[in-house]
Structures are given as C-alpha cells and as structure tokens.
Scaffold this active site. Structure first.
Site, short mmCIF file in Angstrom:
data_model
loop_
_atom_site.label_atom_id
_atom_site.label_comp_id
_atom_site.label_asym_id
_atom_site.label_seq_id
_atom_site.Cartn_x
_atom_site.Cartn_y
_atom_site.Cartn_z
CE LYS A 126 -3.77 2.25 2.53
NZ LYS A 126 -4.66 2.18 3.72
CE LYS A 147 3.32 2.23 -7.47
NZ LYS A 147 4.71 2.72 -7.66
CG ASP A 238 13.46 6.40 -1.97
OD1 ASP A 238 14.15 6.62 -0.96
OD2 ASP A 238 12.25 6.12 -1.93
CG ASP A 432 27.73 -8.41 -16.80
OD1 ASP A 432 28.56 -7.70 -17.40
OD2 ASP A 432 26.86 -7.95 -16.03
CG ASN A 434 31.73 -4.96 -17.68
OD1 ASN A 434 30.71 -5.67 -17.66
ND2 ASN A 434 31.92 -4.01 -18.58
CD GLU A 443 31.30 -8.30 -20.63
OE1 GLU A 443 31.58 -7.85 -19.52
OE2 GLU A 443 30.18 -8.15 -21.16
CG ASP A 503 -3.18 -5.80 -34.42
OD1 ASP A 503 -3.33 -4.77 -35.11
OD2 ASP A 503 -4.12 -6.52 -34.05
CG ASP A 541 1.44 -11.13 -47.03
OD1 ASP A 541 0.41 -11.76 -46.70
OD2 ASP A 541 1.46 -10.22 -47.89
#
Length: 562
Positions: A126, A147, A238, A432, A434, A443, A503, A541
């Site tokens: 909340k 959310k 934050d 990965d 670095n 890499e 689409d 197509d």
C-alpha cells in the site's frame, strides 16, 4: 583507512528504519522525504518514440484523449507514416524499439481490467497513490503484480510519467519489469513482475546481519543494476532495503530493485537539485541541493553497512536527528559489531560513503575492488565445452530466423517469468565480467573460449545478429531470446501476446505502418526504404495481401509455415 571522523557512536538500536504502514511492494514509506520537480527537463509520453516534450494532457496520463474510440477497449494507434515518401535508396537493417514491448491501453470502462486479469483481494503493498495486488492473466495464467493508482491522489503527474518512461527503458536481471500500462477514467494500472520473496528489509529484521559472502551476493546484484542504469544516465535516488524485493522465497533467490518513482535522468557533468530520498539512505549532497549519479553509491554503501552489522551508519531518535548526522557524514565501525569484518569490506564501505561525492568510487570500478574480486572467485561459474557448444548452436538457430520472428521471440522472452530462464540467467551473469548488466561480444568470446579463427569470425557475425535493438551490446532479453526453448512458441496465448505488440490498433493484422512503429535504424531513428519494410512483411505474408494476419503469424512462430 577511513577518512570519516570516529566521533559518532552508534545510538543503540535500529530506530524506525521503516515505519510499517501496511506497505510496501511499491516502496512508499512515511519517512520518505517529500518529492518535488527536478531541474532536469520534464519527460512525458509521446505517441511513437516517447521523446521529450513539455505539454501535459491533464485528462489522460498514458494516452491522448483523442485515442478514445467507440469500442470498449482500444489500443493506442500506431503513427501514420507514409511509406511512399521514404528514401528508396537506403539499404539498412532495421532494429527493434524494445520500449514498444510495454503495451499501453485505454480501458473504456472501470471494470474492463477484471476481464483481463483475476485480481487477488489480498494487498501486496500500500502506498500514497494506491495499492499493489497479485493478479492472474486469464489467458496465459501468468501471475503478475498490478500497481493500482488512484488518479485523484496523484499530486505529480510528470513524476509518474517519468517513472513509466524510465521503466520502459530497463532490461536488467535485477530491475523490476514493467509489462503493461492500463488506464481508465479513475485509475492507472501498472502491470509488473511479481516478487513473492519479501523485502530485503524483512530479511535484515529477521537475521540481524549477514555474512560477508551473503552480503557480497546481494551487493553484487545491486551494483550491477546501478552500473546498468547509470550507463543509461538514470539514477534511482531512493535506494533502500524496502525497495529491494526477493523474486521468491528460495535461498538463492535473485533480488529486484523496485519503485522508480524518484528516478531521474542525470547526464554526465550535470547536477540535480531536488531533495528526494529517505533519511537513513539519503546522500549528504542531496540535502545540500547539488548532486549527481553517485548519490546512489552512497545509498548502496549504507545498505552494505547495515547488511554486515544490522544497524545503520547514521542513526537517531527521529528523522531530524538522522539527517543532522547524514549532513556531517561521520560514522564509525564499532568493534563490538565489526571486529570480525574484513578490512577490505570496511574500505569499500568507506569508498562508497566518501563525503565528497566527486571523489566517491564510481560504480563501474567497484567490480575491481579487492573485496569484490575475492568473492567473485568463490562464485565463479565455468562455461564447459558442452554448454559452449549448446549456446553456439542456439545462436546459429536464432540467426536463421526471419526478422519478425526474432523480434517476436524477443517480446516473448521479455514477458516470461524469470524462473523459465534459471540456467540461462546464471550463464548471462557468468558472461558479464564487468558486472554492468549487458554483454559485449568480447565478454561472450572469452567465456565460450572459441580458439579457431574461422569459427571466431562466424561466431562474431552470429553474435551481431543477437543485437536486435542495435545498441551494439547484447542486452539481457536479447540473450534470453536467443536461448529460448522454441517449444513454447506453439502456445497460442504466448503468440497472441506477441502479436498484440505489433498490431498496435488491435484490428487483427500487422501493417507496414505498424511495423515501422516498432522498428528504427540503429540509434539514429533514420527511415527505412520501402523495399526493406515490404521484404520483412513478405517473409511471413503467405497470401500476399500486404499484411500479416494472426494465422500467418502463428504458423511462422510455431514452425508450421510452408
């Protein structure tokens, strides 16, 4: 060792680290400093490419009110592009604008979302704007978190738009995914990745403190996510344990950084001024009103400190008391708690909590710190010859696919639950070196250990084909797409979800204009020739009517195309 003065003794217990107010999947707490507008340019959602502009439509948040049609539910229309005026002499390879994967939809009635998702009555969290609930997609059966934001309670629309825009740009194993955005007359709905393992904060409360190795495993993921977003000139602002969730309850569950509501763009050599954050974790330069990306490094240093000892470096009886100590920037390693913690760990914390943010360690250098290297060797994953051969075969298979199928598989890889990619996720992280959350061809070469020069040249070309968005790197979703088990492509619900992304107006066919809406030329947004777009369409197509209908799309995806 540490430049900080040793005159600020710990005040005792961890005072009000978090005021539990029924939250917090979305991460809003009472102790969060009130937000305000950034001095950086306000970003709003444009119709096609989400470019920067300043006009605000007060009636609708994600879509222009003109998009409302007579139908009950309507997708945003693609931009009307006249193919005939494009430069016919260009012979360029199209790339995928992956921000288009996150679909934005206007709901004509307030109950339309419940036709798409079964919403759980139990609240995961909340916040000040609304609630977060668990939801099950009625077609695919996939569990998500939604959310639900009450539009009447939004006091900063631009911040919310910026949050959506930033999340659409994210593609990292440890950053929460945004899948869809819906809007009706009263509410905005953000469909997010579901995390069921709880907050890092709750683990701290339960365990008190963590071993150095357990701390390393958590901080490695945090620093990788920061390296990724900082390379895109995005700062979180934050970062705190309440905004870090575990994907599930398993012992080796990965973490996810959530709540990008305070996130902002911050270009190199550019300072921000807005005072945002949470007292325990806020950097002192934010309080002074001049800061850059390294404010996130300070917050990370605070988290690392707490993980190792169980209490914060800047403690107090109330927020004012805490902020006064943050402004001084003085902390100590109390021997009662820190005597068994390594010198290397303390040194890294001091580098993260360097009061002078211009001298504070850069996130890209942390991976080479002594403390990081020591534990990285403990956790090293070896890519054996069998796995190397398996990956090369997958890359070859992906290379042979037509353009639209590659893009559609990328959409599917983005939407699938992380549990589907447990092995490949660990492989990606092993590649990965670095720790920046993306892969370079170098890499991948280093891990695959391909020694034959001829094979090397072939592999280089194959790896270039994985880069569907043209940024010169292999992003997380691109890597997963190339490794996807193709048996999942026979599932109708999975294919329909991918089809919907192309689409745009929901009329059941993919047109040239709609294809252009999700394609670009590298990072320059240059137009394509008429022939390029027509050739992409022609690959699928079957009836030569100039469009791709769902039947043609499904036959292509399931491998039943003649």
């Amino acid at each position: 060792m540490c430049e900080h003065k040793a005159n600020n003794k710990n005040d005792g217990e961890f005072v009000n680290l978090k005021e539990k107010n029924e939250n917090n999947h979305c991460g809003n707490t009472k102790s969060t400093i009130a937000d305000c507008d950034d001095d950086y340019s306000i970003i709003t959602l444009c119709t096609k490419c989400l470019s920067t502009k300043t006009e605000v439509n007060k009636n609708k948040i994600i879509l222009d009110s003109k998009a409302l049609k007579d139908s009950r539910t309507k997708r945003r229309s693609s931009v009307n592009i006249n193919i005939d005026i494009l430069n016919n002499n260009l012979n360029l390879s199209p790339y995928f604008d992956r921000s288009q994967i996150v679909q934005e939809t206007i709901l004509m009635n307030n109950d339309d979302l419940e036709k798409l998702y079964e919403l759980d009555k139990y609240k995961l969290g909340k916040g000040s704007y609304g609630n977060v609930v668990k939801a099950i997609n009625k077609k695919t059966g996939q569990a998500k978190a939604i959310k639900i934001i009450d539009k009447k309670r939004i006091n900063n629309i631009e911040r919310l738009k910026r949050e959506i825009l930033i999340m659409k740009q994210m593609d990292h194993p440890n950053i929460i995914k945004l899948y869809e955005v819906y809007e009706d007359n009263e509410k905005l709905y953000l469909v997010l990745e579901l995390c069921t393992g709880g907050e890092l904060f709750d683990k701290i409360v339960k365990h008190g403190s963590f071993s150095e190795y357990e701390t390393y495993k958590i901080m490695k993921q945090i620093f990788s996510a920061l390296a990724y977003c900082h390379s895109k000139n995005i700062i979180h602002r934050d970062l705190k344990p309440e905004n870090i969730l575990y994907v599930d309850s398993s012992d080796d569950s990965p973490i996810q950084i959530i709540d990008w509501g305070f996130a902002s763009k911050c270009m190199n050599n550019h300072n921000l001024k807005s005072v945002v954050g949470t007292p325990y974790y806020i950097a002192p330069e934010i309080l002074k009103g001049k800061y850059d990306k390294k404010c996130d490094i300070w917050s990370s240093g605070v988290i690392m400190y707490i993980l190792l000892c169980g209490y914060p470096p800047f403690n107090g009886k109330n927020n004012d008391d805490i902020l006064k100590k943050v402004k001084k920037g003085e902390f100590v390693f109390d021997s009662n708690y820190w005597s068994k913690i390594s010198l290397d760990a303390k040194e890294l914390i001091c580098e993260c909590l360097n009061y002078n943010y211009k001298e504070r360690i850069d996130v890209h250098k942390i991976v080479n710190h002594k403390w990081f290297i020591k534990f990285k060797n403990y956790n090293h994953i070896t890519i054996n010859k069998h796995l190397s051969k398996e990956l090369i075969e997958k890359f070859k298979k992906f290379h042979k696919l037509c353009k639209i199928k590659k893009l559609a598989i990328t959409c599917i890889a983005y939407q699938l639950n992380k549990k589907k990619f447990g092995k490949m996720k660990k492989t990606f992280e092993a590649f990965d070196h670095n720790g920046d959350g993306v892969l370079t061809i170098s890499e991948i070469f280093q891990c695959l250990k391909v020694g034959d020069n001829e094979i090397d040249r072939d592999l280089y070309y194959l790896l270039k084909q994985l880069d569907t968005d043209g940024n010169g790197l292999i992003d997380y979703t691109e890597f997963l797409a190339a490794c996807l088990d193709h048996s999942i492509l026979e599932q109708d619900a999975v294919c329909r979800n991918a089809f919907k992304i192309f689409d745009a107006n929901g009329d059941g066919i993919i047109t040239k204009d709609e294809l252009l809406n999700v394609l670009s030329f590298s990072n320059d947004q240059m137009p394509f020739s008429k022939e390029i777009i027509e050739n992409v369409i022609k690959e699928v197509d079957a009836n030569n009517d100039g469009y791709i209908d769902y039947d043609e799309f499904y036959k292509m995806m399931s491998g039943r195309q003649s």
